[in-house]
Design a protein around this motif. Structure first.
Motif, PDB file in Angstrom:
ATOM      1  N   ILE A 459      11.934  20.793  -8.159  1.00  0.00           N
ATOM      2  CA  ILE A 459      10.664  20.276  -7.649  1.00  0.00           C
ATOM      3  C   ILE A 459      10.459  18.836  -8.108  1.00  0.00           C
ATOM      4  N   LEU A 460      10.776  18.566  -9.382  1.00  0.00           N
ATOM      5  CA  LEU A 460      10.632  17.197  -9.889  1.00  0.00           C
ATOM      6  C   LEU A 460      11.557  16.234  -9.151  1.00  0.00           C
ATOM      7  N   ASN A 461      12.768  16.675  -8.807  1.00  0.00           N
ATOM      8  CA  ASN A 461      13.679  15.828  -8.027  1.00  0.00           C
ATOM      9  C   ASN A 461      13.098  15.520  -6.652  1.00  0.00           C
ATOM     10  N   GLY A 462      12.482  16.508  -6.034  1.00  0.00           N
ATOM     11  CA  GLY A 462      11.851  16.286  -4.734  1.00  0.00           C
ATOM     12  C   GLY A 462      10.683  15.327  -4.822  1.00  0.00           C
ATOM     13  N   VAL A 463       9.871  15.468  -5.879  1.00  0.00           N
ATOM     14  CA  VAL A 463       8.747  14.550  -6.082  1.00  0.00           C
ATOM     15  C   VAL A 463       9.260  13.128  -6.297  1.00  0.00           C
ATOM     16  N   GLY A 464      10.312  12.979  -7.096  1.00  0.00           N
ATOM     17  CA  GLY A 464      10.887  11.656  -7.341  1.00  0.00           C
ATOM     18  C   GLY A 464      11.433  11.024  -6.074  1.00  0.00           C
ATOM     19  N   ALA A 465      12.062  11.831  -5.214  1.00  0.00           N
ATOM     20  CA  ALA A 465      12.582  11.300  -3.954  1.00  0.00           C
ATOM     21  C   ALA A 465      11.453  10.777  -3.071  1.00  0.00           C
ATOM     22  N   MET A 466      10.345  11.514  -3.025  1.00  0.00           N
ATOM     23  CA  MET A 466       9.201  11.051  -2.221  1.00  0.00           C
ATOM     24  C   MET A 466       8.599   9.776  -2.801  1.00  0.00           C
ATOM     25  N   PHE A 467       8.516   9.699  -4.120  1.00  0.00           N
ATOM     26  CA  PHE A 467       7.964   8.504  -4.754  1.00  0.00           C
ATOM     27  C   PHE A 467       8.814   7.276  -4.446  1.00  0.00           C
ATOM     28  N   ILE A 468      10.141   7.438  -4.534  1.00  0.00           N
ATOM     29  CA  ILE A 468      11.032   6.313  -4.252  1.00  0.00           C
ATOM     30  C   ILE A 468      10.913   5.883  -2.797  1.00  0.00           C
ATOM     31  N   THR A 469      10.780   6.858  -1.897  1.00  0.00           N
ATOM     32  CA  THR A 469      10.642   6.542  -0.478  1.00  0.00           C
ATOM     33  C   THR A 469       9.394   5.706  -0.227  1.00  0.00           C
ATOM     34  N   ILE A 470       8.266   6.095  -0.830  1.00  0.00           N
ATOM     35  CA  ILE A 470       7.010   5.363  -0.620  1.00  0.00           C
ATOM     36  C   ILE A 470       7.099   3.955  -1.185  1.00  0.00           C
ATOM     37  N   THR A 471       7.487   3.861  -2.455  1.00  0.00           N
ATOM     38  CA  THR A 471       7.465   2.545  -3.114  1.00  0.00           C
ATOM     39  C   THR A 471       8.494   1.585  -2.525  1.00  0.00           C
ATOM     40  N   PHE A 472       9.681   2.098  -2.211  1.00  0.00           N
ATOM     41  CA  PHE A 472      10.721   1.210  -1.691  1.00  0.00           C
ATOM     42  C   PHE A 472      10.344   0.693  -0.312  1.00  0.00           C
ATOM     43  N   MET A 473       9.922   1.578   0.569  1.00  0.00           N
ATOM     44  CA  MET A 473       9.540   1.139   1.913  1.00  0.00           C
ATOM     45  C   MET A 473       8.313   0.235   1.866  1.00  0.00           C
ATOM     46  N   GLY A 474       7.355   0.570   1.016  1.00  0.00           N
ATOM     47  CA  GLY A 474       6.132  -0.217   0.946  1.00  0.00           C
ATOM     48  C   GLY A 474       6.363  -1.617   0.425  1.00  0.00           C
ATOM     49  N   THR A 475       7.038  -1.734  -0.711  1.00  0.00           N
ATOM     50  CA  THR A 475       7.241  -3.051  -1.319  1.00  0.00           C
ATOM     51  C   THR A 475       8.166  -3.929  -0.490  1.00  0.00           C
ATOM     52  N   GLN A 476       9.214  -3.342   0.085  1.00  0.00           N
ATOM     53  CA  GLN A 476      10.133  -4.140   0.891  1.00  0.00           C
ATOM     54  C   GLN A 476       9.497  -4.586   2.200  1.00  0.00           C
ATOM     55  N   SER A 477       8.646  -3.741   2.767  1.00  0.00           N
ATOM     56  CA  SER A 477       7.940  -4.133   3.994  1.00  0.00           C
ATOM     57  C   SER A 477       7.017  -5.311   3.721  1.00  0.00           C
ATOM     58  N   TYR A 555      -1.276   0.820   3.979  1.00  0.00           N
ATOM     59  CA  TYR A 555      -2.107   0.128   2.982  1.00  0.00           C
ATOM     60  C   TYR A 555      -1.266  -0.805   2.110  1.00  0.00           C
ATOM     61  N   PHE A 556       0.025  -0.502   1.942  1.00  0.00           N
ATOM     62  CA  PHE A 556       0.897  -1.463   1.262  1.00  0.00           C
ATOM     63  C   PHE A 556       0.923  -2.786   2.025  1.00  0.00           C
ATOM     64  N   LEU A 557       1.093  -2.707   3.348  1.00  0.00           N
ATOM     65  CA  LEU A 557       1.122  -3.918   4.162  1.00  0.00           C
ATOM     66  C   LEU A 557      -0.203  -4.671   4.088  1.00  0.00           C
ATOM     67  N   TYR A 558      -1.303  -3.941   4.239  1.00  0.00           N
ATOM     68  CA  TYR A 558      -2.610  -4.598   4.231  1.00  0.00           C
ATOM     69  C   TYR A 558      -2.948  -5.148   2.844  1.00  0.00           C
ATOM     70  N   GLY A 659      -9.859   5.033   3.100  1.00  0.00           N
ATOM     71  CA  GLY A 659     -10.773   4.090   2.472  1.00  0.00           C
ATOM     72  C   GLY A 659     -10.056   2.892   1.883  1.00  0.00           C
ATOM     73  N   PHE A 660      -8.884   3.133   1.265  1.00  0.00           N
ATOM     74  CA  PHE A 660      -8.089   2.005   0.745  1.00  0.00           C
ATOM     75  C   PHE A 660      -7.665   1.065   1.876  1.00  0.00           C
ATOM     76  N   VAL A 661      -7.252   1.636   3.009  1.00  0.00           N
ATOM     77  CA  VAL A 661      -6.855   0.819   4.156  1.00  0.00           C
ATOM     78  C   VAL A 661      -8.015  -0.053   4.613  1.00  0.00           C
ATOM     79  N   LEU A 662      -9.190   0.545   4.761  1.00  0.00           N
ATOM     80  CA  LEU A 662     -10.362  -0.204   5.208  1.00  0.00           C
ATOM     81  C   LEU A 662     -10.778  -1.258   4.180  1.00  0.00           C
TER      82      LEU A 662
END
Length: 680
Positions: A459-477, A555-558, A659-662
């Protein structure tokens, strides 16, 4: 009394003449002393007036800043000082019979041809770029014909640039002036087809180094922005060295000594200081810096005050290098400006309503027509004042600050943003290429990880994979988007100053254009990652996780757009974003779960966007899984106990993320309207 007066004048003249003779004798002795020195030392010595007005031998290599300034001031006090200096310089060289090196440039039958796509194929869209590149490769392999059209830039151009003269090259825009100058200096683009002969004093271009003899300086020259003009010229002088000027000066001094000619002391000192390595760059820079000025005064247009509500609507300031979006054609820029500037009822009849003004003819240049019908002579013929006619017209009274409504401004800005995004191949292609590549890499790294739910580690490996997906795509975008926003902001400053739209519809259009691009990007990425990681194919889970991933990247982009809007430059924006990402990661729950964070710091997890994203994405995938782990607890119980994630709380997390997006959009819009970091 009369005789006494004459006697007094005669005595004064005698005293003055005697004093002048003593100064001449003193100067002659100083020059004799310098002439007796070896050439190396004679080049570095001069005779100048001291602080008390007395002549003294001066070491020109040890002149301080004030001494060099005083030396230049002696020539630059009059408006024609530059011409006077050059004339004295020429006279000194001519009277000893010294021939300066000259260069004569001859060019015969120059032809420059180019190949380019025409019409819609020339627009830099993603589809055109792919097709054009494919066609170029096929044409190189002799598999496909090329659809590029060949056209001439220069055709059979011949001429002579004689030494000692200033040659003026004139022609309308697009006539090939720049191409000709680049051809003469060997700076043509290698992709252009060039033929003809260019010679410098009879030598062809391949027989010498053109950069040592000629240079092409464009309208916008490129220098290091953090160096001053003095430092830039000094750097150039240090790289070039003494050159042939030193040899010319030593020969000049040798001939003057042989002919017993005494030069003007200040001309002599200036020539030596401009040649000596120790002060060459300083003297040249100071001489260039003193030839400057400014213009001051008041500007009035038909006696009316400059008010934003009217002035920007009736007047236009166009610089020599005006600023527009680089991905919009000239026709589209004019259409965009007319869309926002002109009211719907504007037509040719509005312009021709003044009696005596004829209708514009077919195939007539509108700019020439306007210049012809608005001259002072035309006003006298028609016996009208165009300024008064304008004040009495309906165009003078504006019901609002802008010609178009908010909705029309938004549509126009969105239309332009769409053109700019779709035709920015480097940005759009890199964005989607990065998305597919990252999804495939993550899929390989976390292959079939989603199907493993036997232990806490799974489960922790799955959580880590999701975290990496969010942060990597967000920051690089955000990293890809930031230069785009900075470039658009420069264009926005110019268009806002012209008064063609308000800041709010522009900001809303900038926000809205990101939604379809980001939605497509997230759908592609998450579909690949979801399949390769082996998650259970359930429509509810896929769509719910897709929503949380989309809203998170959005919200990363905005947030990145907001940081750019409140930052004066891209460097500060990047540093601020990086610091914010670090704080978000620390409180996201992946490093330290929220249940184990100190009580007085847990409040920040509720206002940490990344923590809410991880909450939503993990809970949407695992929150309703009740399979038992090897520790004896279910997956849902483990998430609740270790992370504090509850599936019945997802709707709150969704509202918070929206709300963060707005919030980020609101700050971006306000900062765009209120802040101005334009430097000119």
């Amino acid at each position: 009394m009369e005789l006494g007066h004459i006697r007094t004048y005669s005595n004064a003249y005698s005293i003055h003449s005697s004093s002048r003779n003593r100064q001449d004798d003193e100067e002659a002795l100083k020059w004799a002393a310098i002439e007796s020195l070896p050439t190396y030392q004679r080049v570095r010595k001069g005779v100048l007036h001291g602080v008390m007005g007395d002549l003294k031998e001066t070491d020109l290599t040890k002149l301080g800043f004030e001494e060099r300034r005083g030396l230049l001031d002696s020539f630059l006090k009059k408006d024609d000082s530059n011409e006077e200096y050059l004339q004295k310089l020429k006279h000194r060289i001519d009277r000893v019979g010294l021939k300066l090196p000259t260069i004569e440039v001859r060019f015969r039958y120059l032809n420059v041809e180019a190949e380019a796509y025409m019409g819609d194929r020339a627009l830099p869209t993603v589809l055109n770029s792919f097709i054009n590149r494919l066609e170029d490769v096929g044409h190189c392999l002799h598999l496909l014909p090329s659809h590029k059209r060949r056209f001439s830039v220069l055709r059979n151009v011949s001429g002579i640039i004689r030494p000692g003269r200033m040659t003026l090259l004139m022609g309308p825009p697009g006539s090939g002036k720049t191409t000709l100058l680049k051809a003469l200096t060997g700076k043509l683009d290698p992709e252009l087809n060039f033929s003809g002969v260019v010679t410098y004093n009879g030598h062809k271009m391949h027989e010498f180094v053109p950069e040592r003899l000629a240079a092409y300086v464009g309208q916008d020259d490129i220098h290091i922005p953090l160096l001053t003009v003095r430092e830039t010229l000094g750097f150039s002088a240090k790289c070039q060295g003494l050159g042939s000027s030193y040899d010319m000066l030593t020969e000049l001094l040798r001939r003057e000594k042989l002919l017993k000619i005494k030069p003007d002391p200040y001309i002599d000192a200036l020539m030596k200081a401009s040649v000596l390595k120790e002060h060459k760059e300083d003297t040249v820079t100071m001489f260039s810096g003193k030839n400057s000025g400014y213009i001051e005064g008041n500007i009035t247009i038909s006696g009316h005050q400059k008010e934003q509500a009217t002035f920007a609507r009736i007047s236009v300031y166009c610089e020599q290098e005006d600023i527009h979006s680089p991905f919009v054609t000239v026709y589209e820029s004019l259409l965009y400006s007319a869309w926002l500037r002109l009211p719907p009822e504007t037509n040719w009849k509005t312009r021709e309503s003044i009696p005596g003004v004829g209708r514009i003819g077919d195939n007539t240049n509108p700019a020439n027509w306007v210049l012809e019908v608005t001259t002072r002579a035309q006003e006298e013929i028609l016996d009208v004042e165009f300024a008064d006619e304008y004040k009495r017209s309906e165009l003078y009274s504006f019901p609002s600050k802008y010609s178009q409504s908010f909705l029309s401004q938004f549509k126009a800005c969105l239309w332009k943003q769409h053109k700019s995004y779709w035709r920015n191949v480097s940005y759009t292609a890199a964005r989607f290429l990065f998305t597919v590549s990252a999804a495939v890499v993550f899929g390989i790294l976390f292959w079939d990880l989603g199907s493993k739910r036997r232990s806490r580690e799974d489960i922790l490996n799955g959580v880590g994979a999701m975290f990496i997906t969010i942060t990597f795509m967000g920051t690089q975008s955000v990293s890809l988007l930031r230069p785009m926003i900075v470039a658009e902001r420069i264009v926005y400053y110019r268009e806002r100053a012209a008064g063609i739209y308000s800041a709010i519809p522009y900001a809303v259009a900038q926000v809205a254009i990101e939604i379809p691009y980001m939605l497509l990007q997230v759908v592609i990425s998450w579909t690949i990652t979801f399949a390769m990681m082996g998650y259970e194919w359930m429509a509810s889970r896929f769509l719910l996780t897709l929503f949380f991933l989309f809203i998170s990247i959005l919200y990363f982009l905005y947030f990145g757009m907001m940081i750019v809007a409140v930052s004066p430059n891209q460097v500060i924006a990047a540093a601020t974003s990086g610091m914010s990402y670090t704080i978000w990661t620390l409180f996201s729950g992946i490093v330290i779960p929220r249940t184990r964070i100190a009580v007085w710091w847990r409040w920040y997890t509720w206002i940490c966007p990344l923590a809410r994203s991880l909450y939503g994405l993990v809970t949407a995938q695992y929150g309703d899984v009740h399979s038992t782990l090897d520790s004896g607890e279910t997956v849902a119980e483990y998430l609740r106990d270790y992370f504090g994630f509850r599936s019945d709380f997802l709707w709150v997390v969704s509202v918070v993320l929206i709300g963060f997006v707005l919030l980020f959009v609101s700050v971006f819009t306000y900062a765009t309207k209120a802040l101005n970091f334009q430097k000119r």
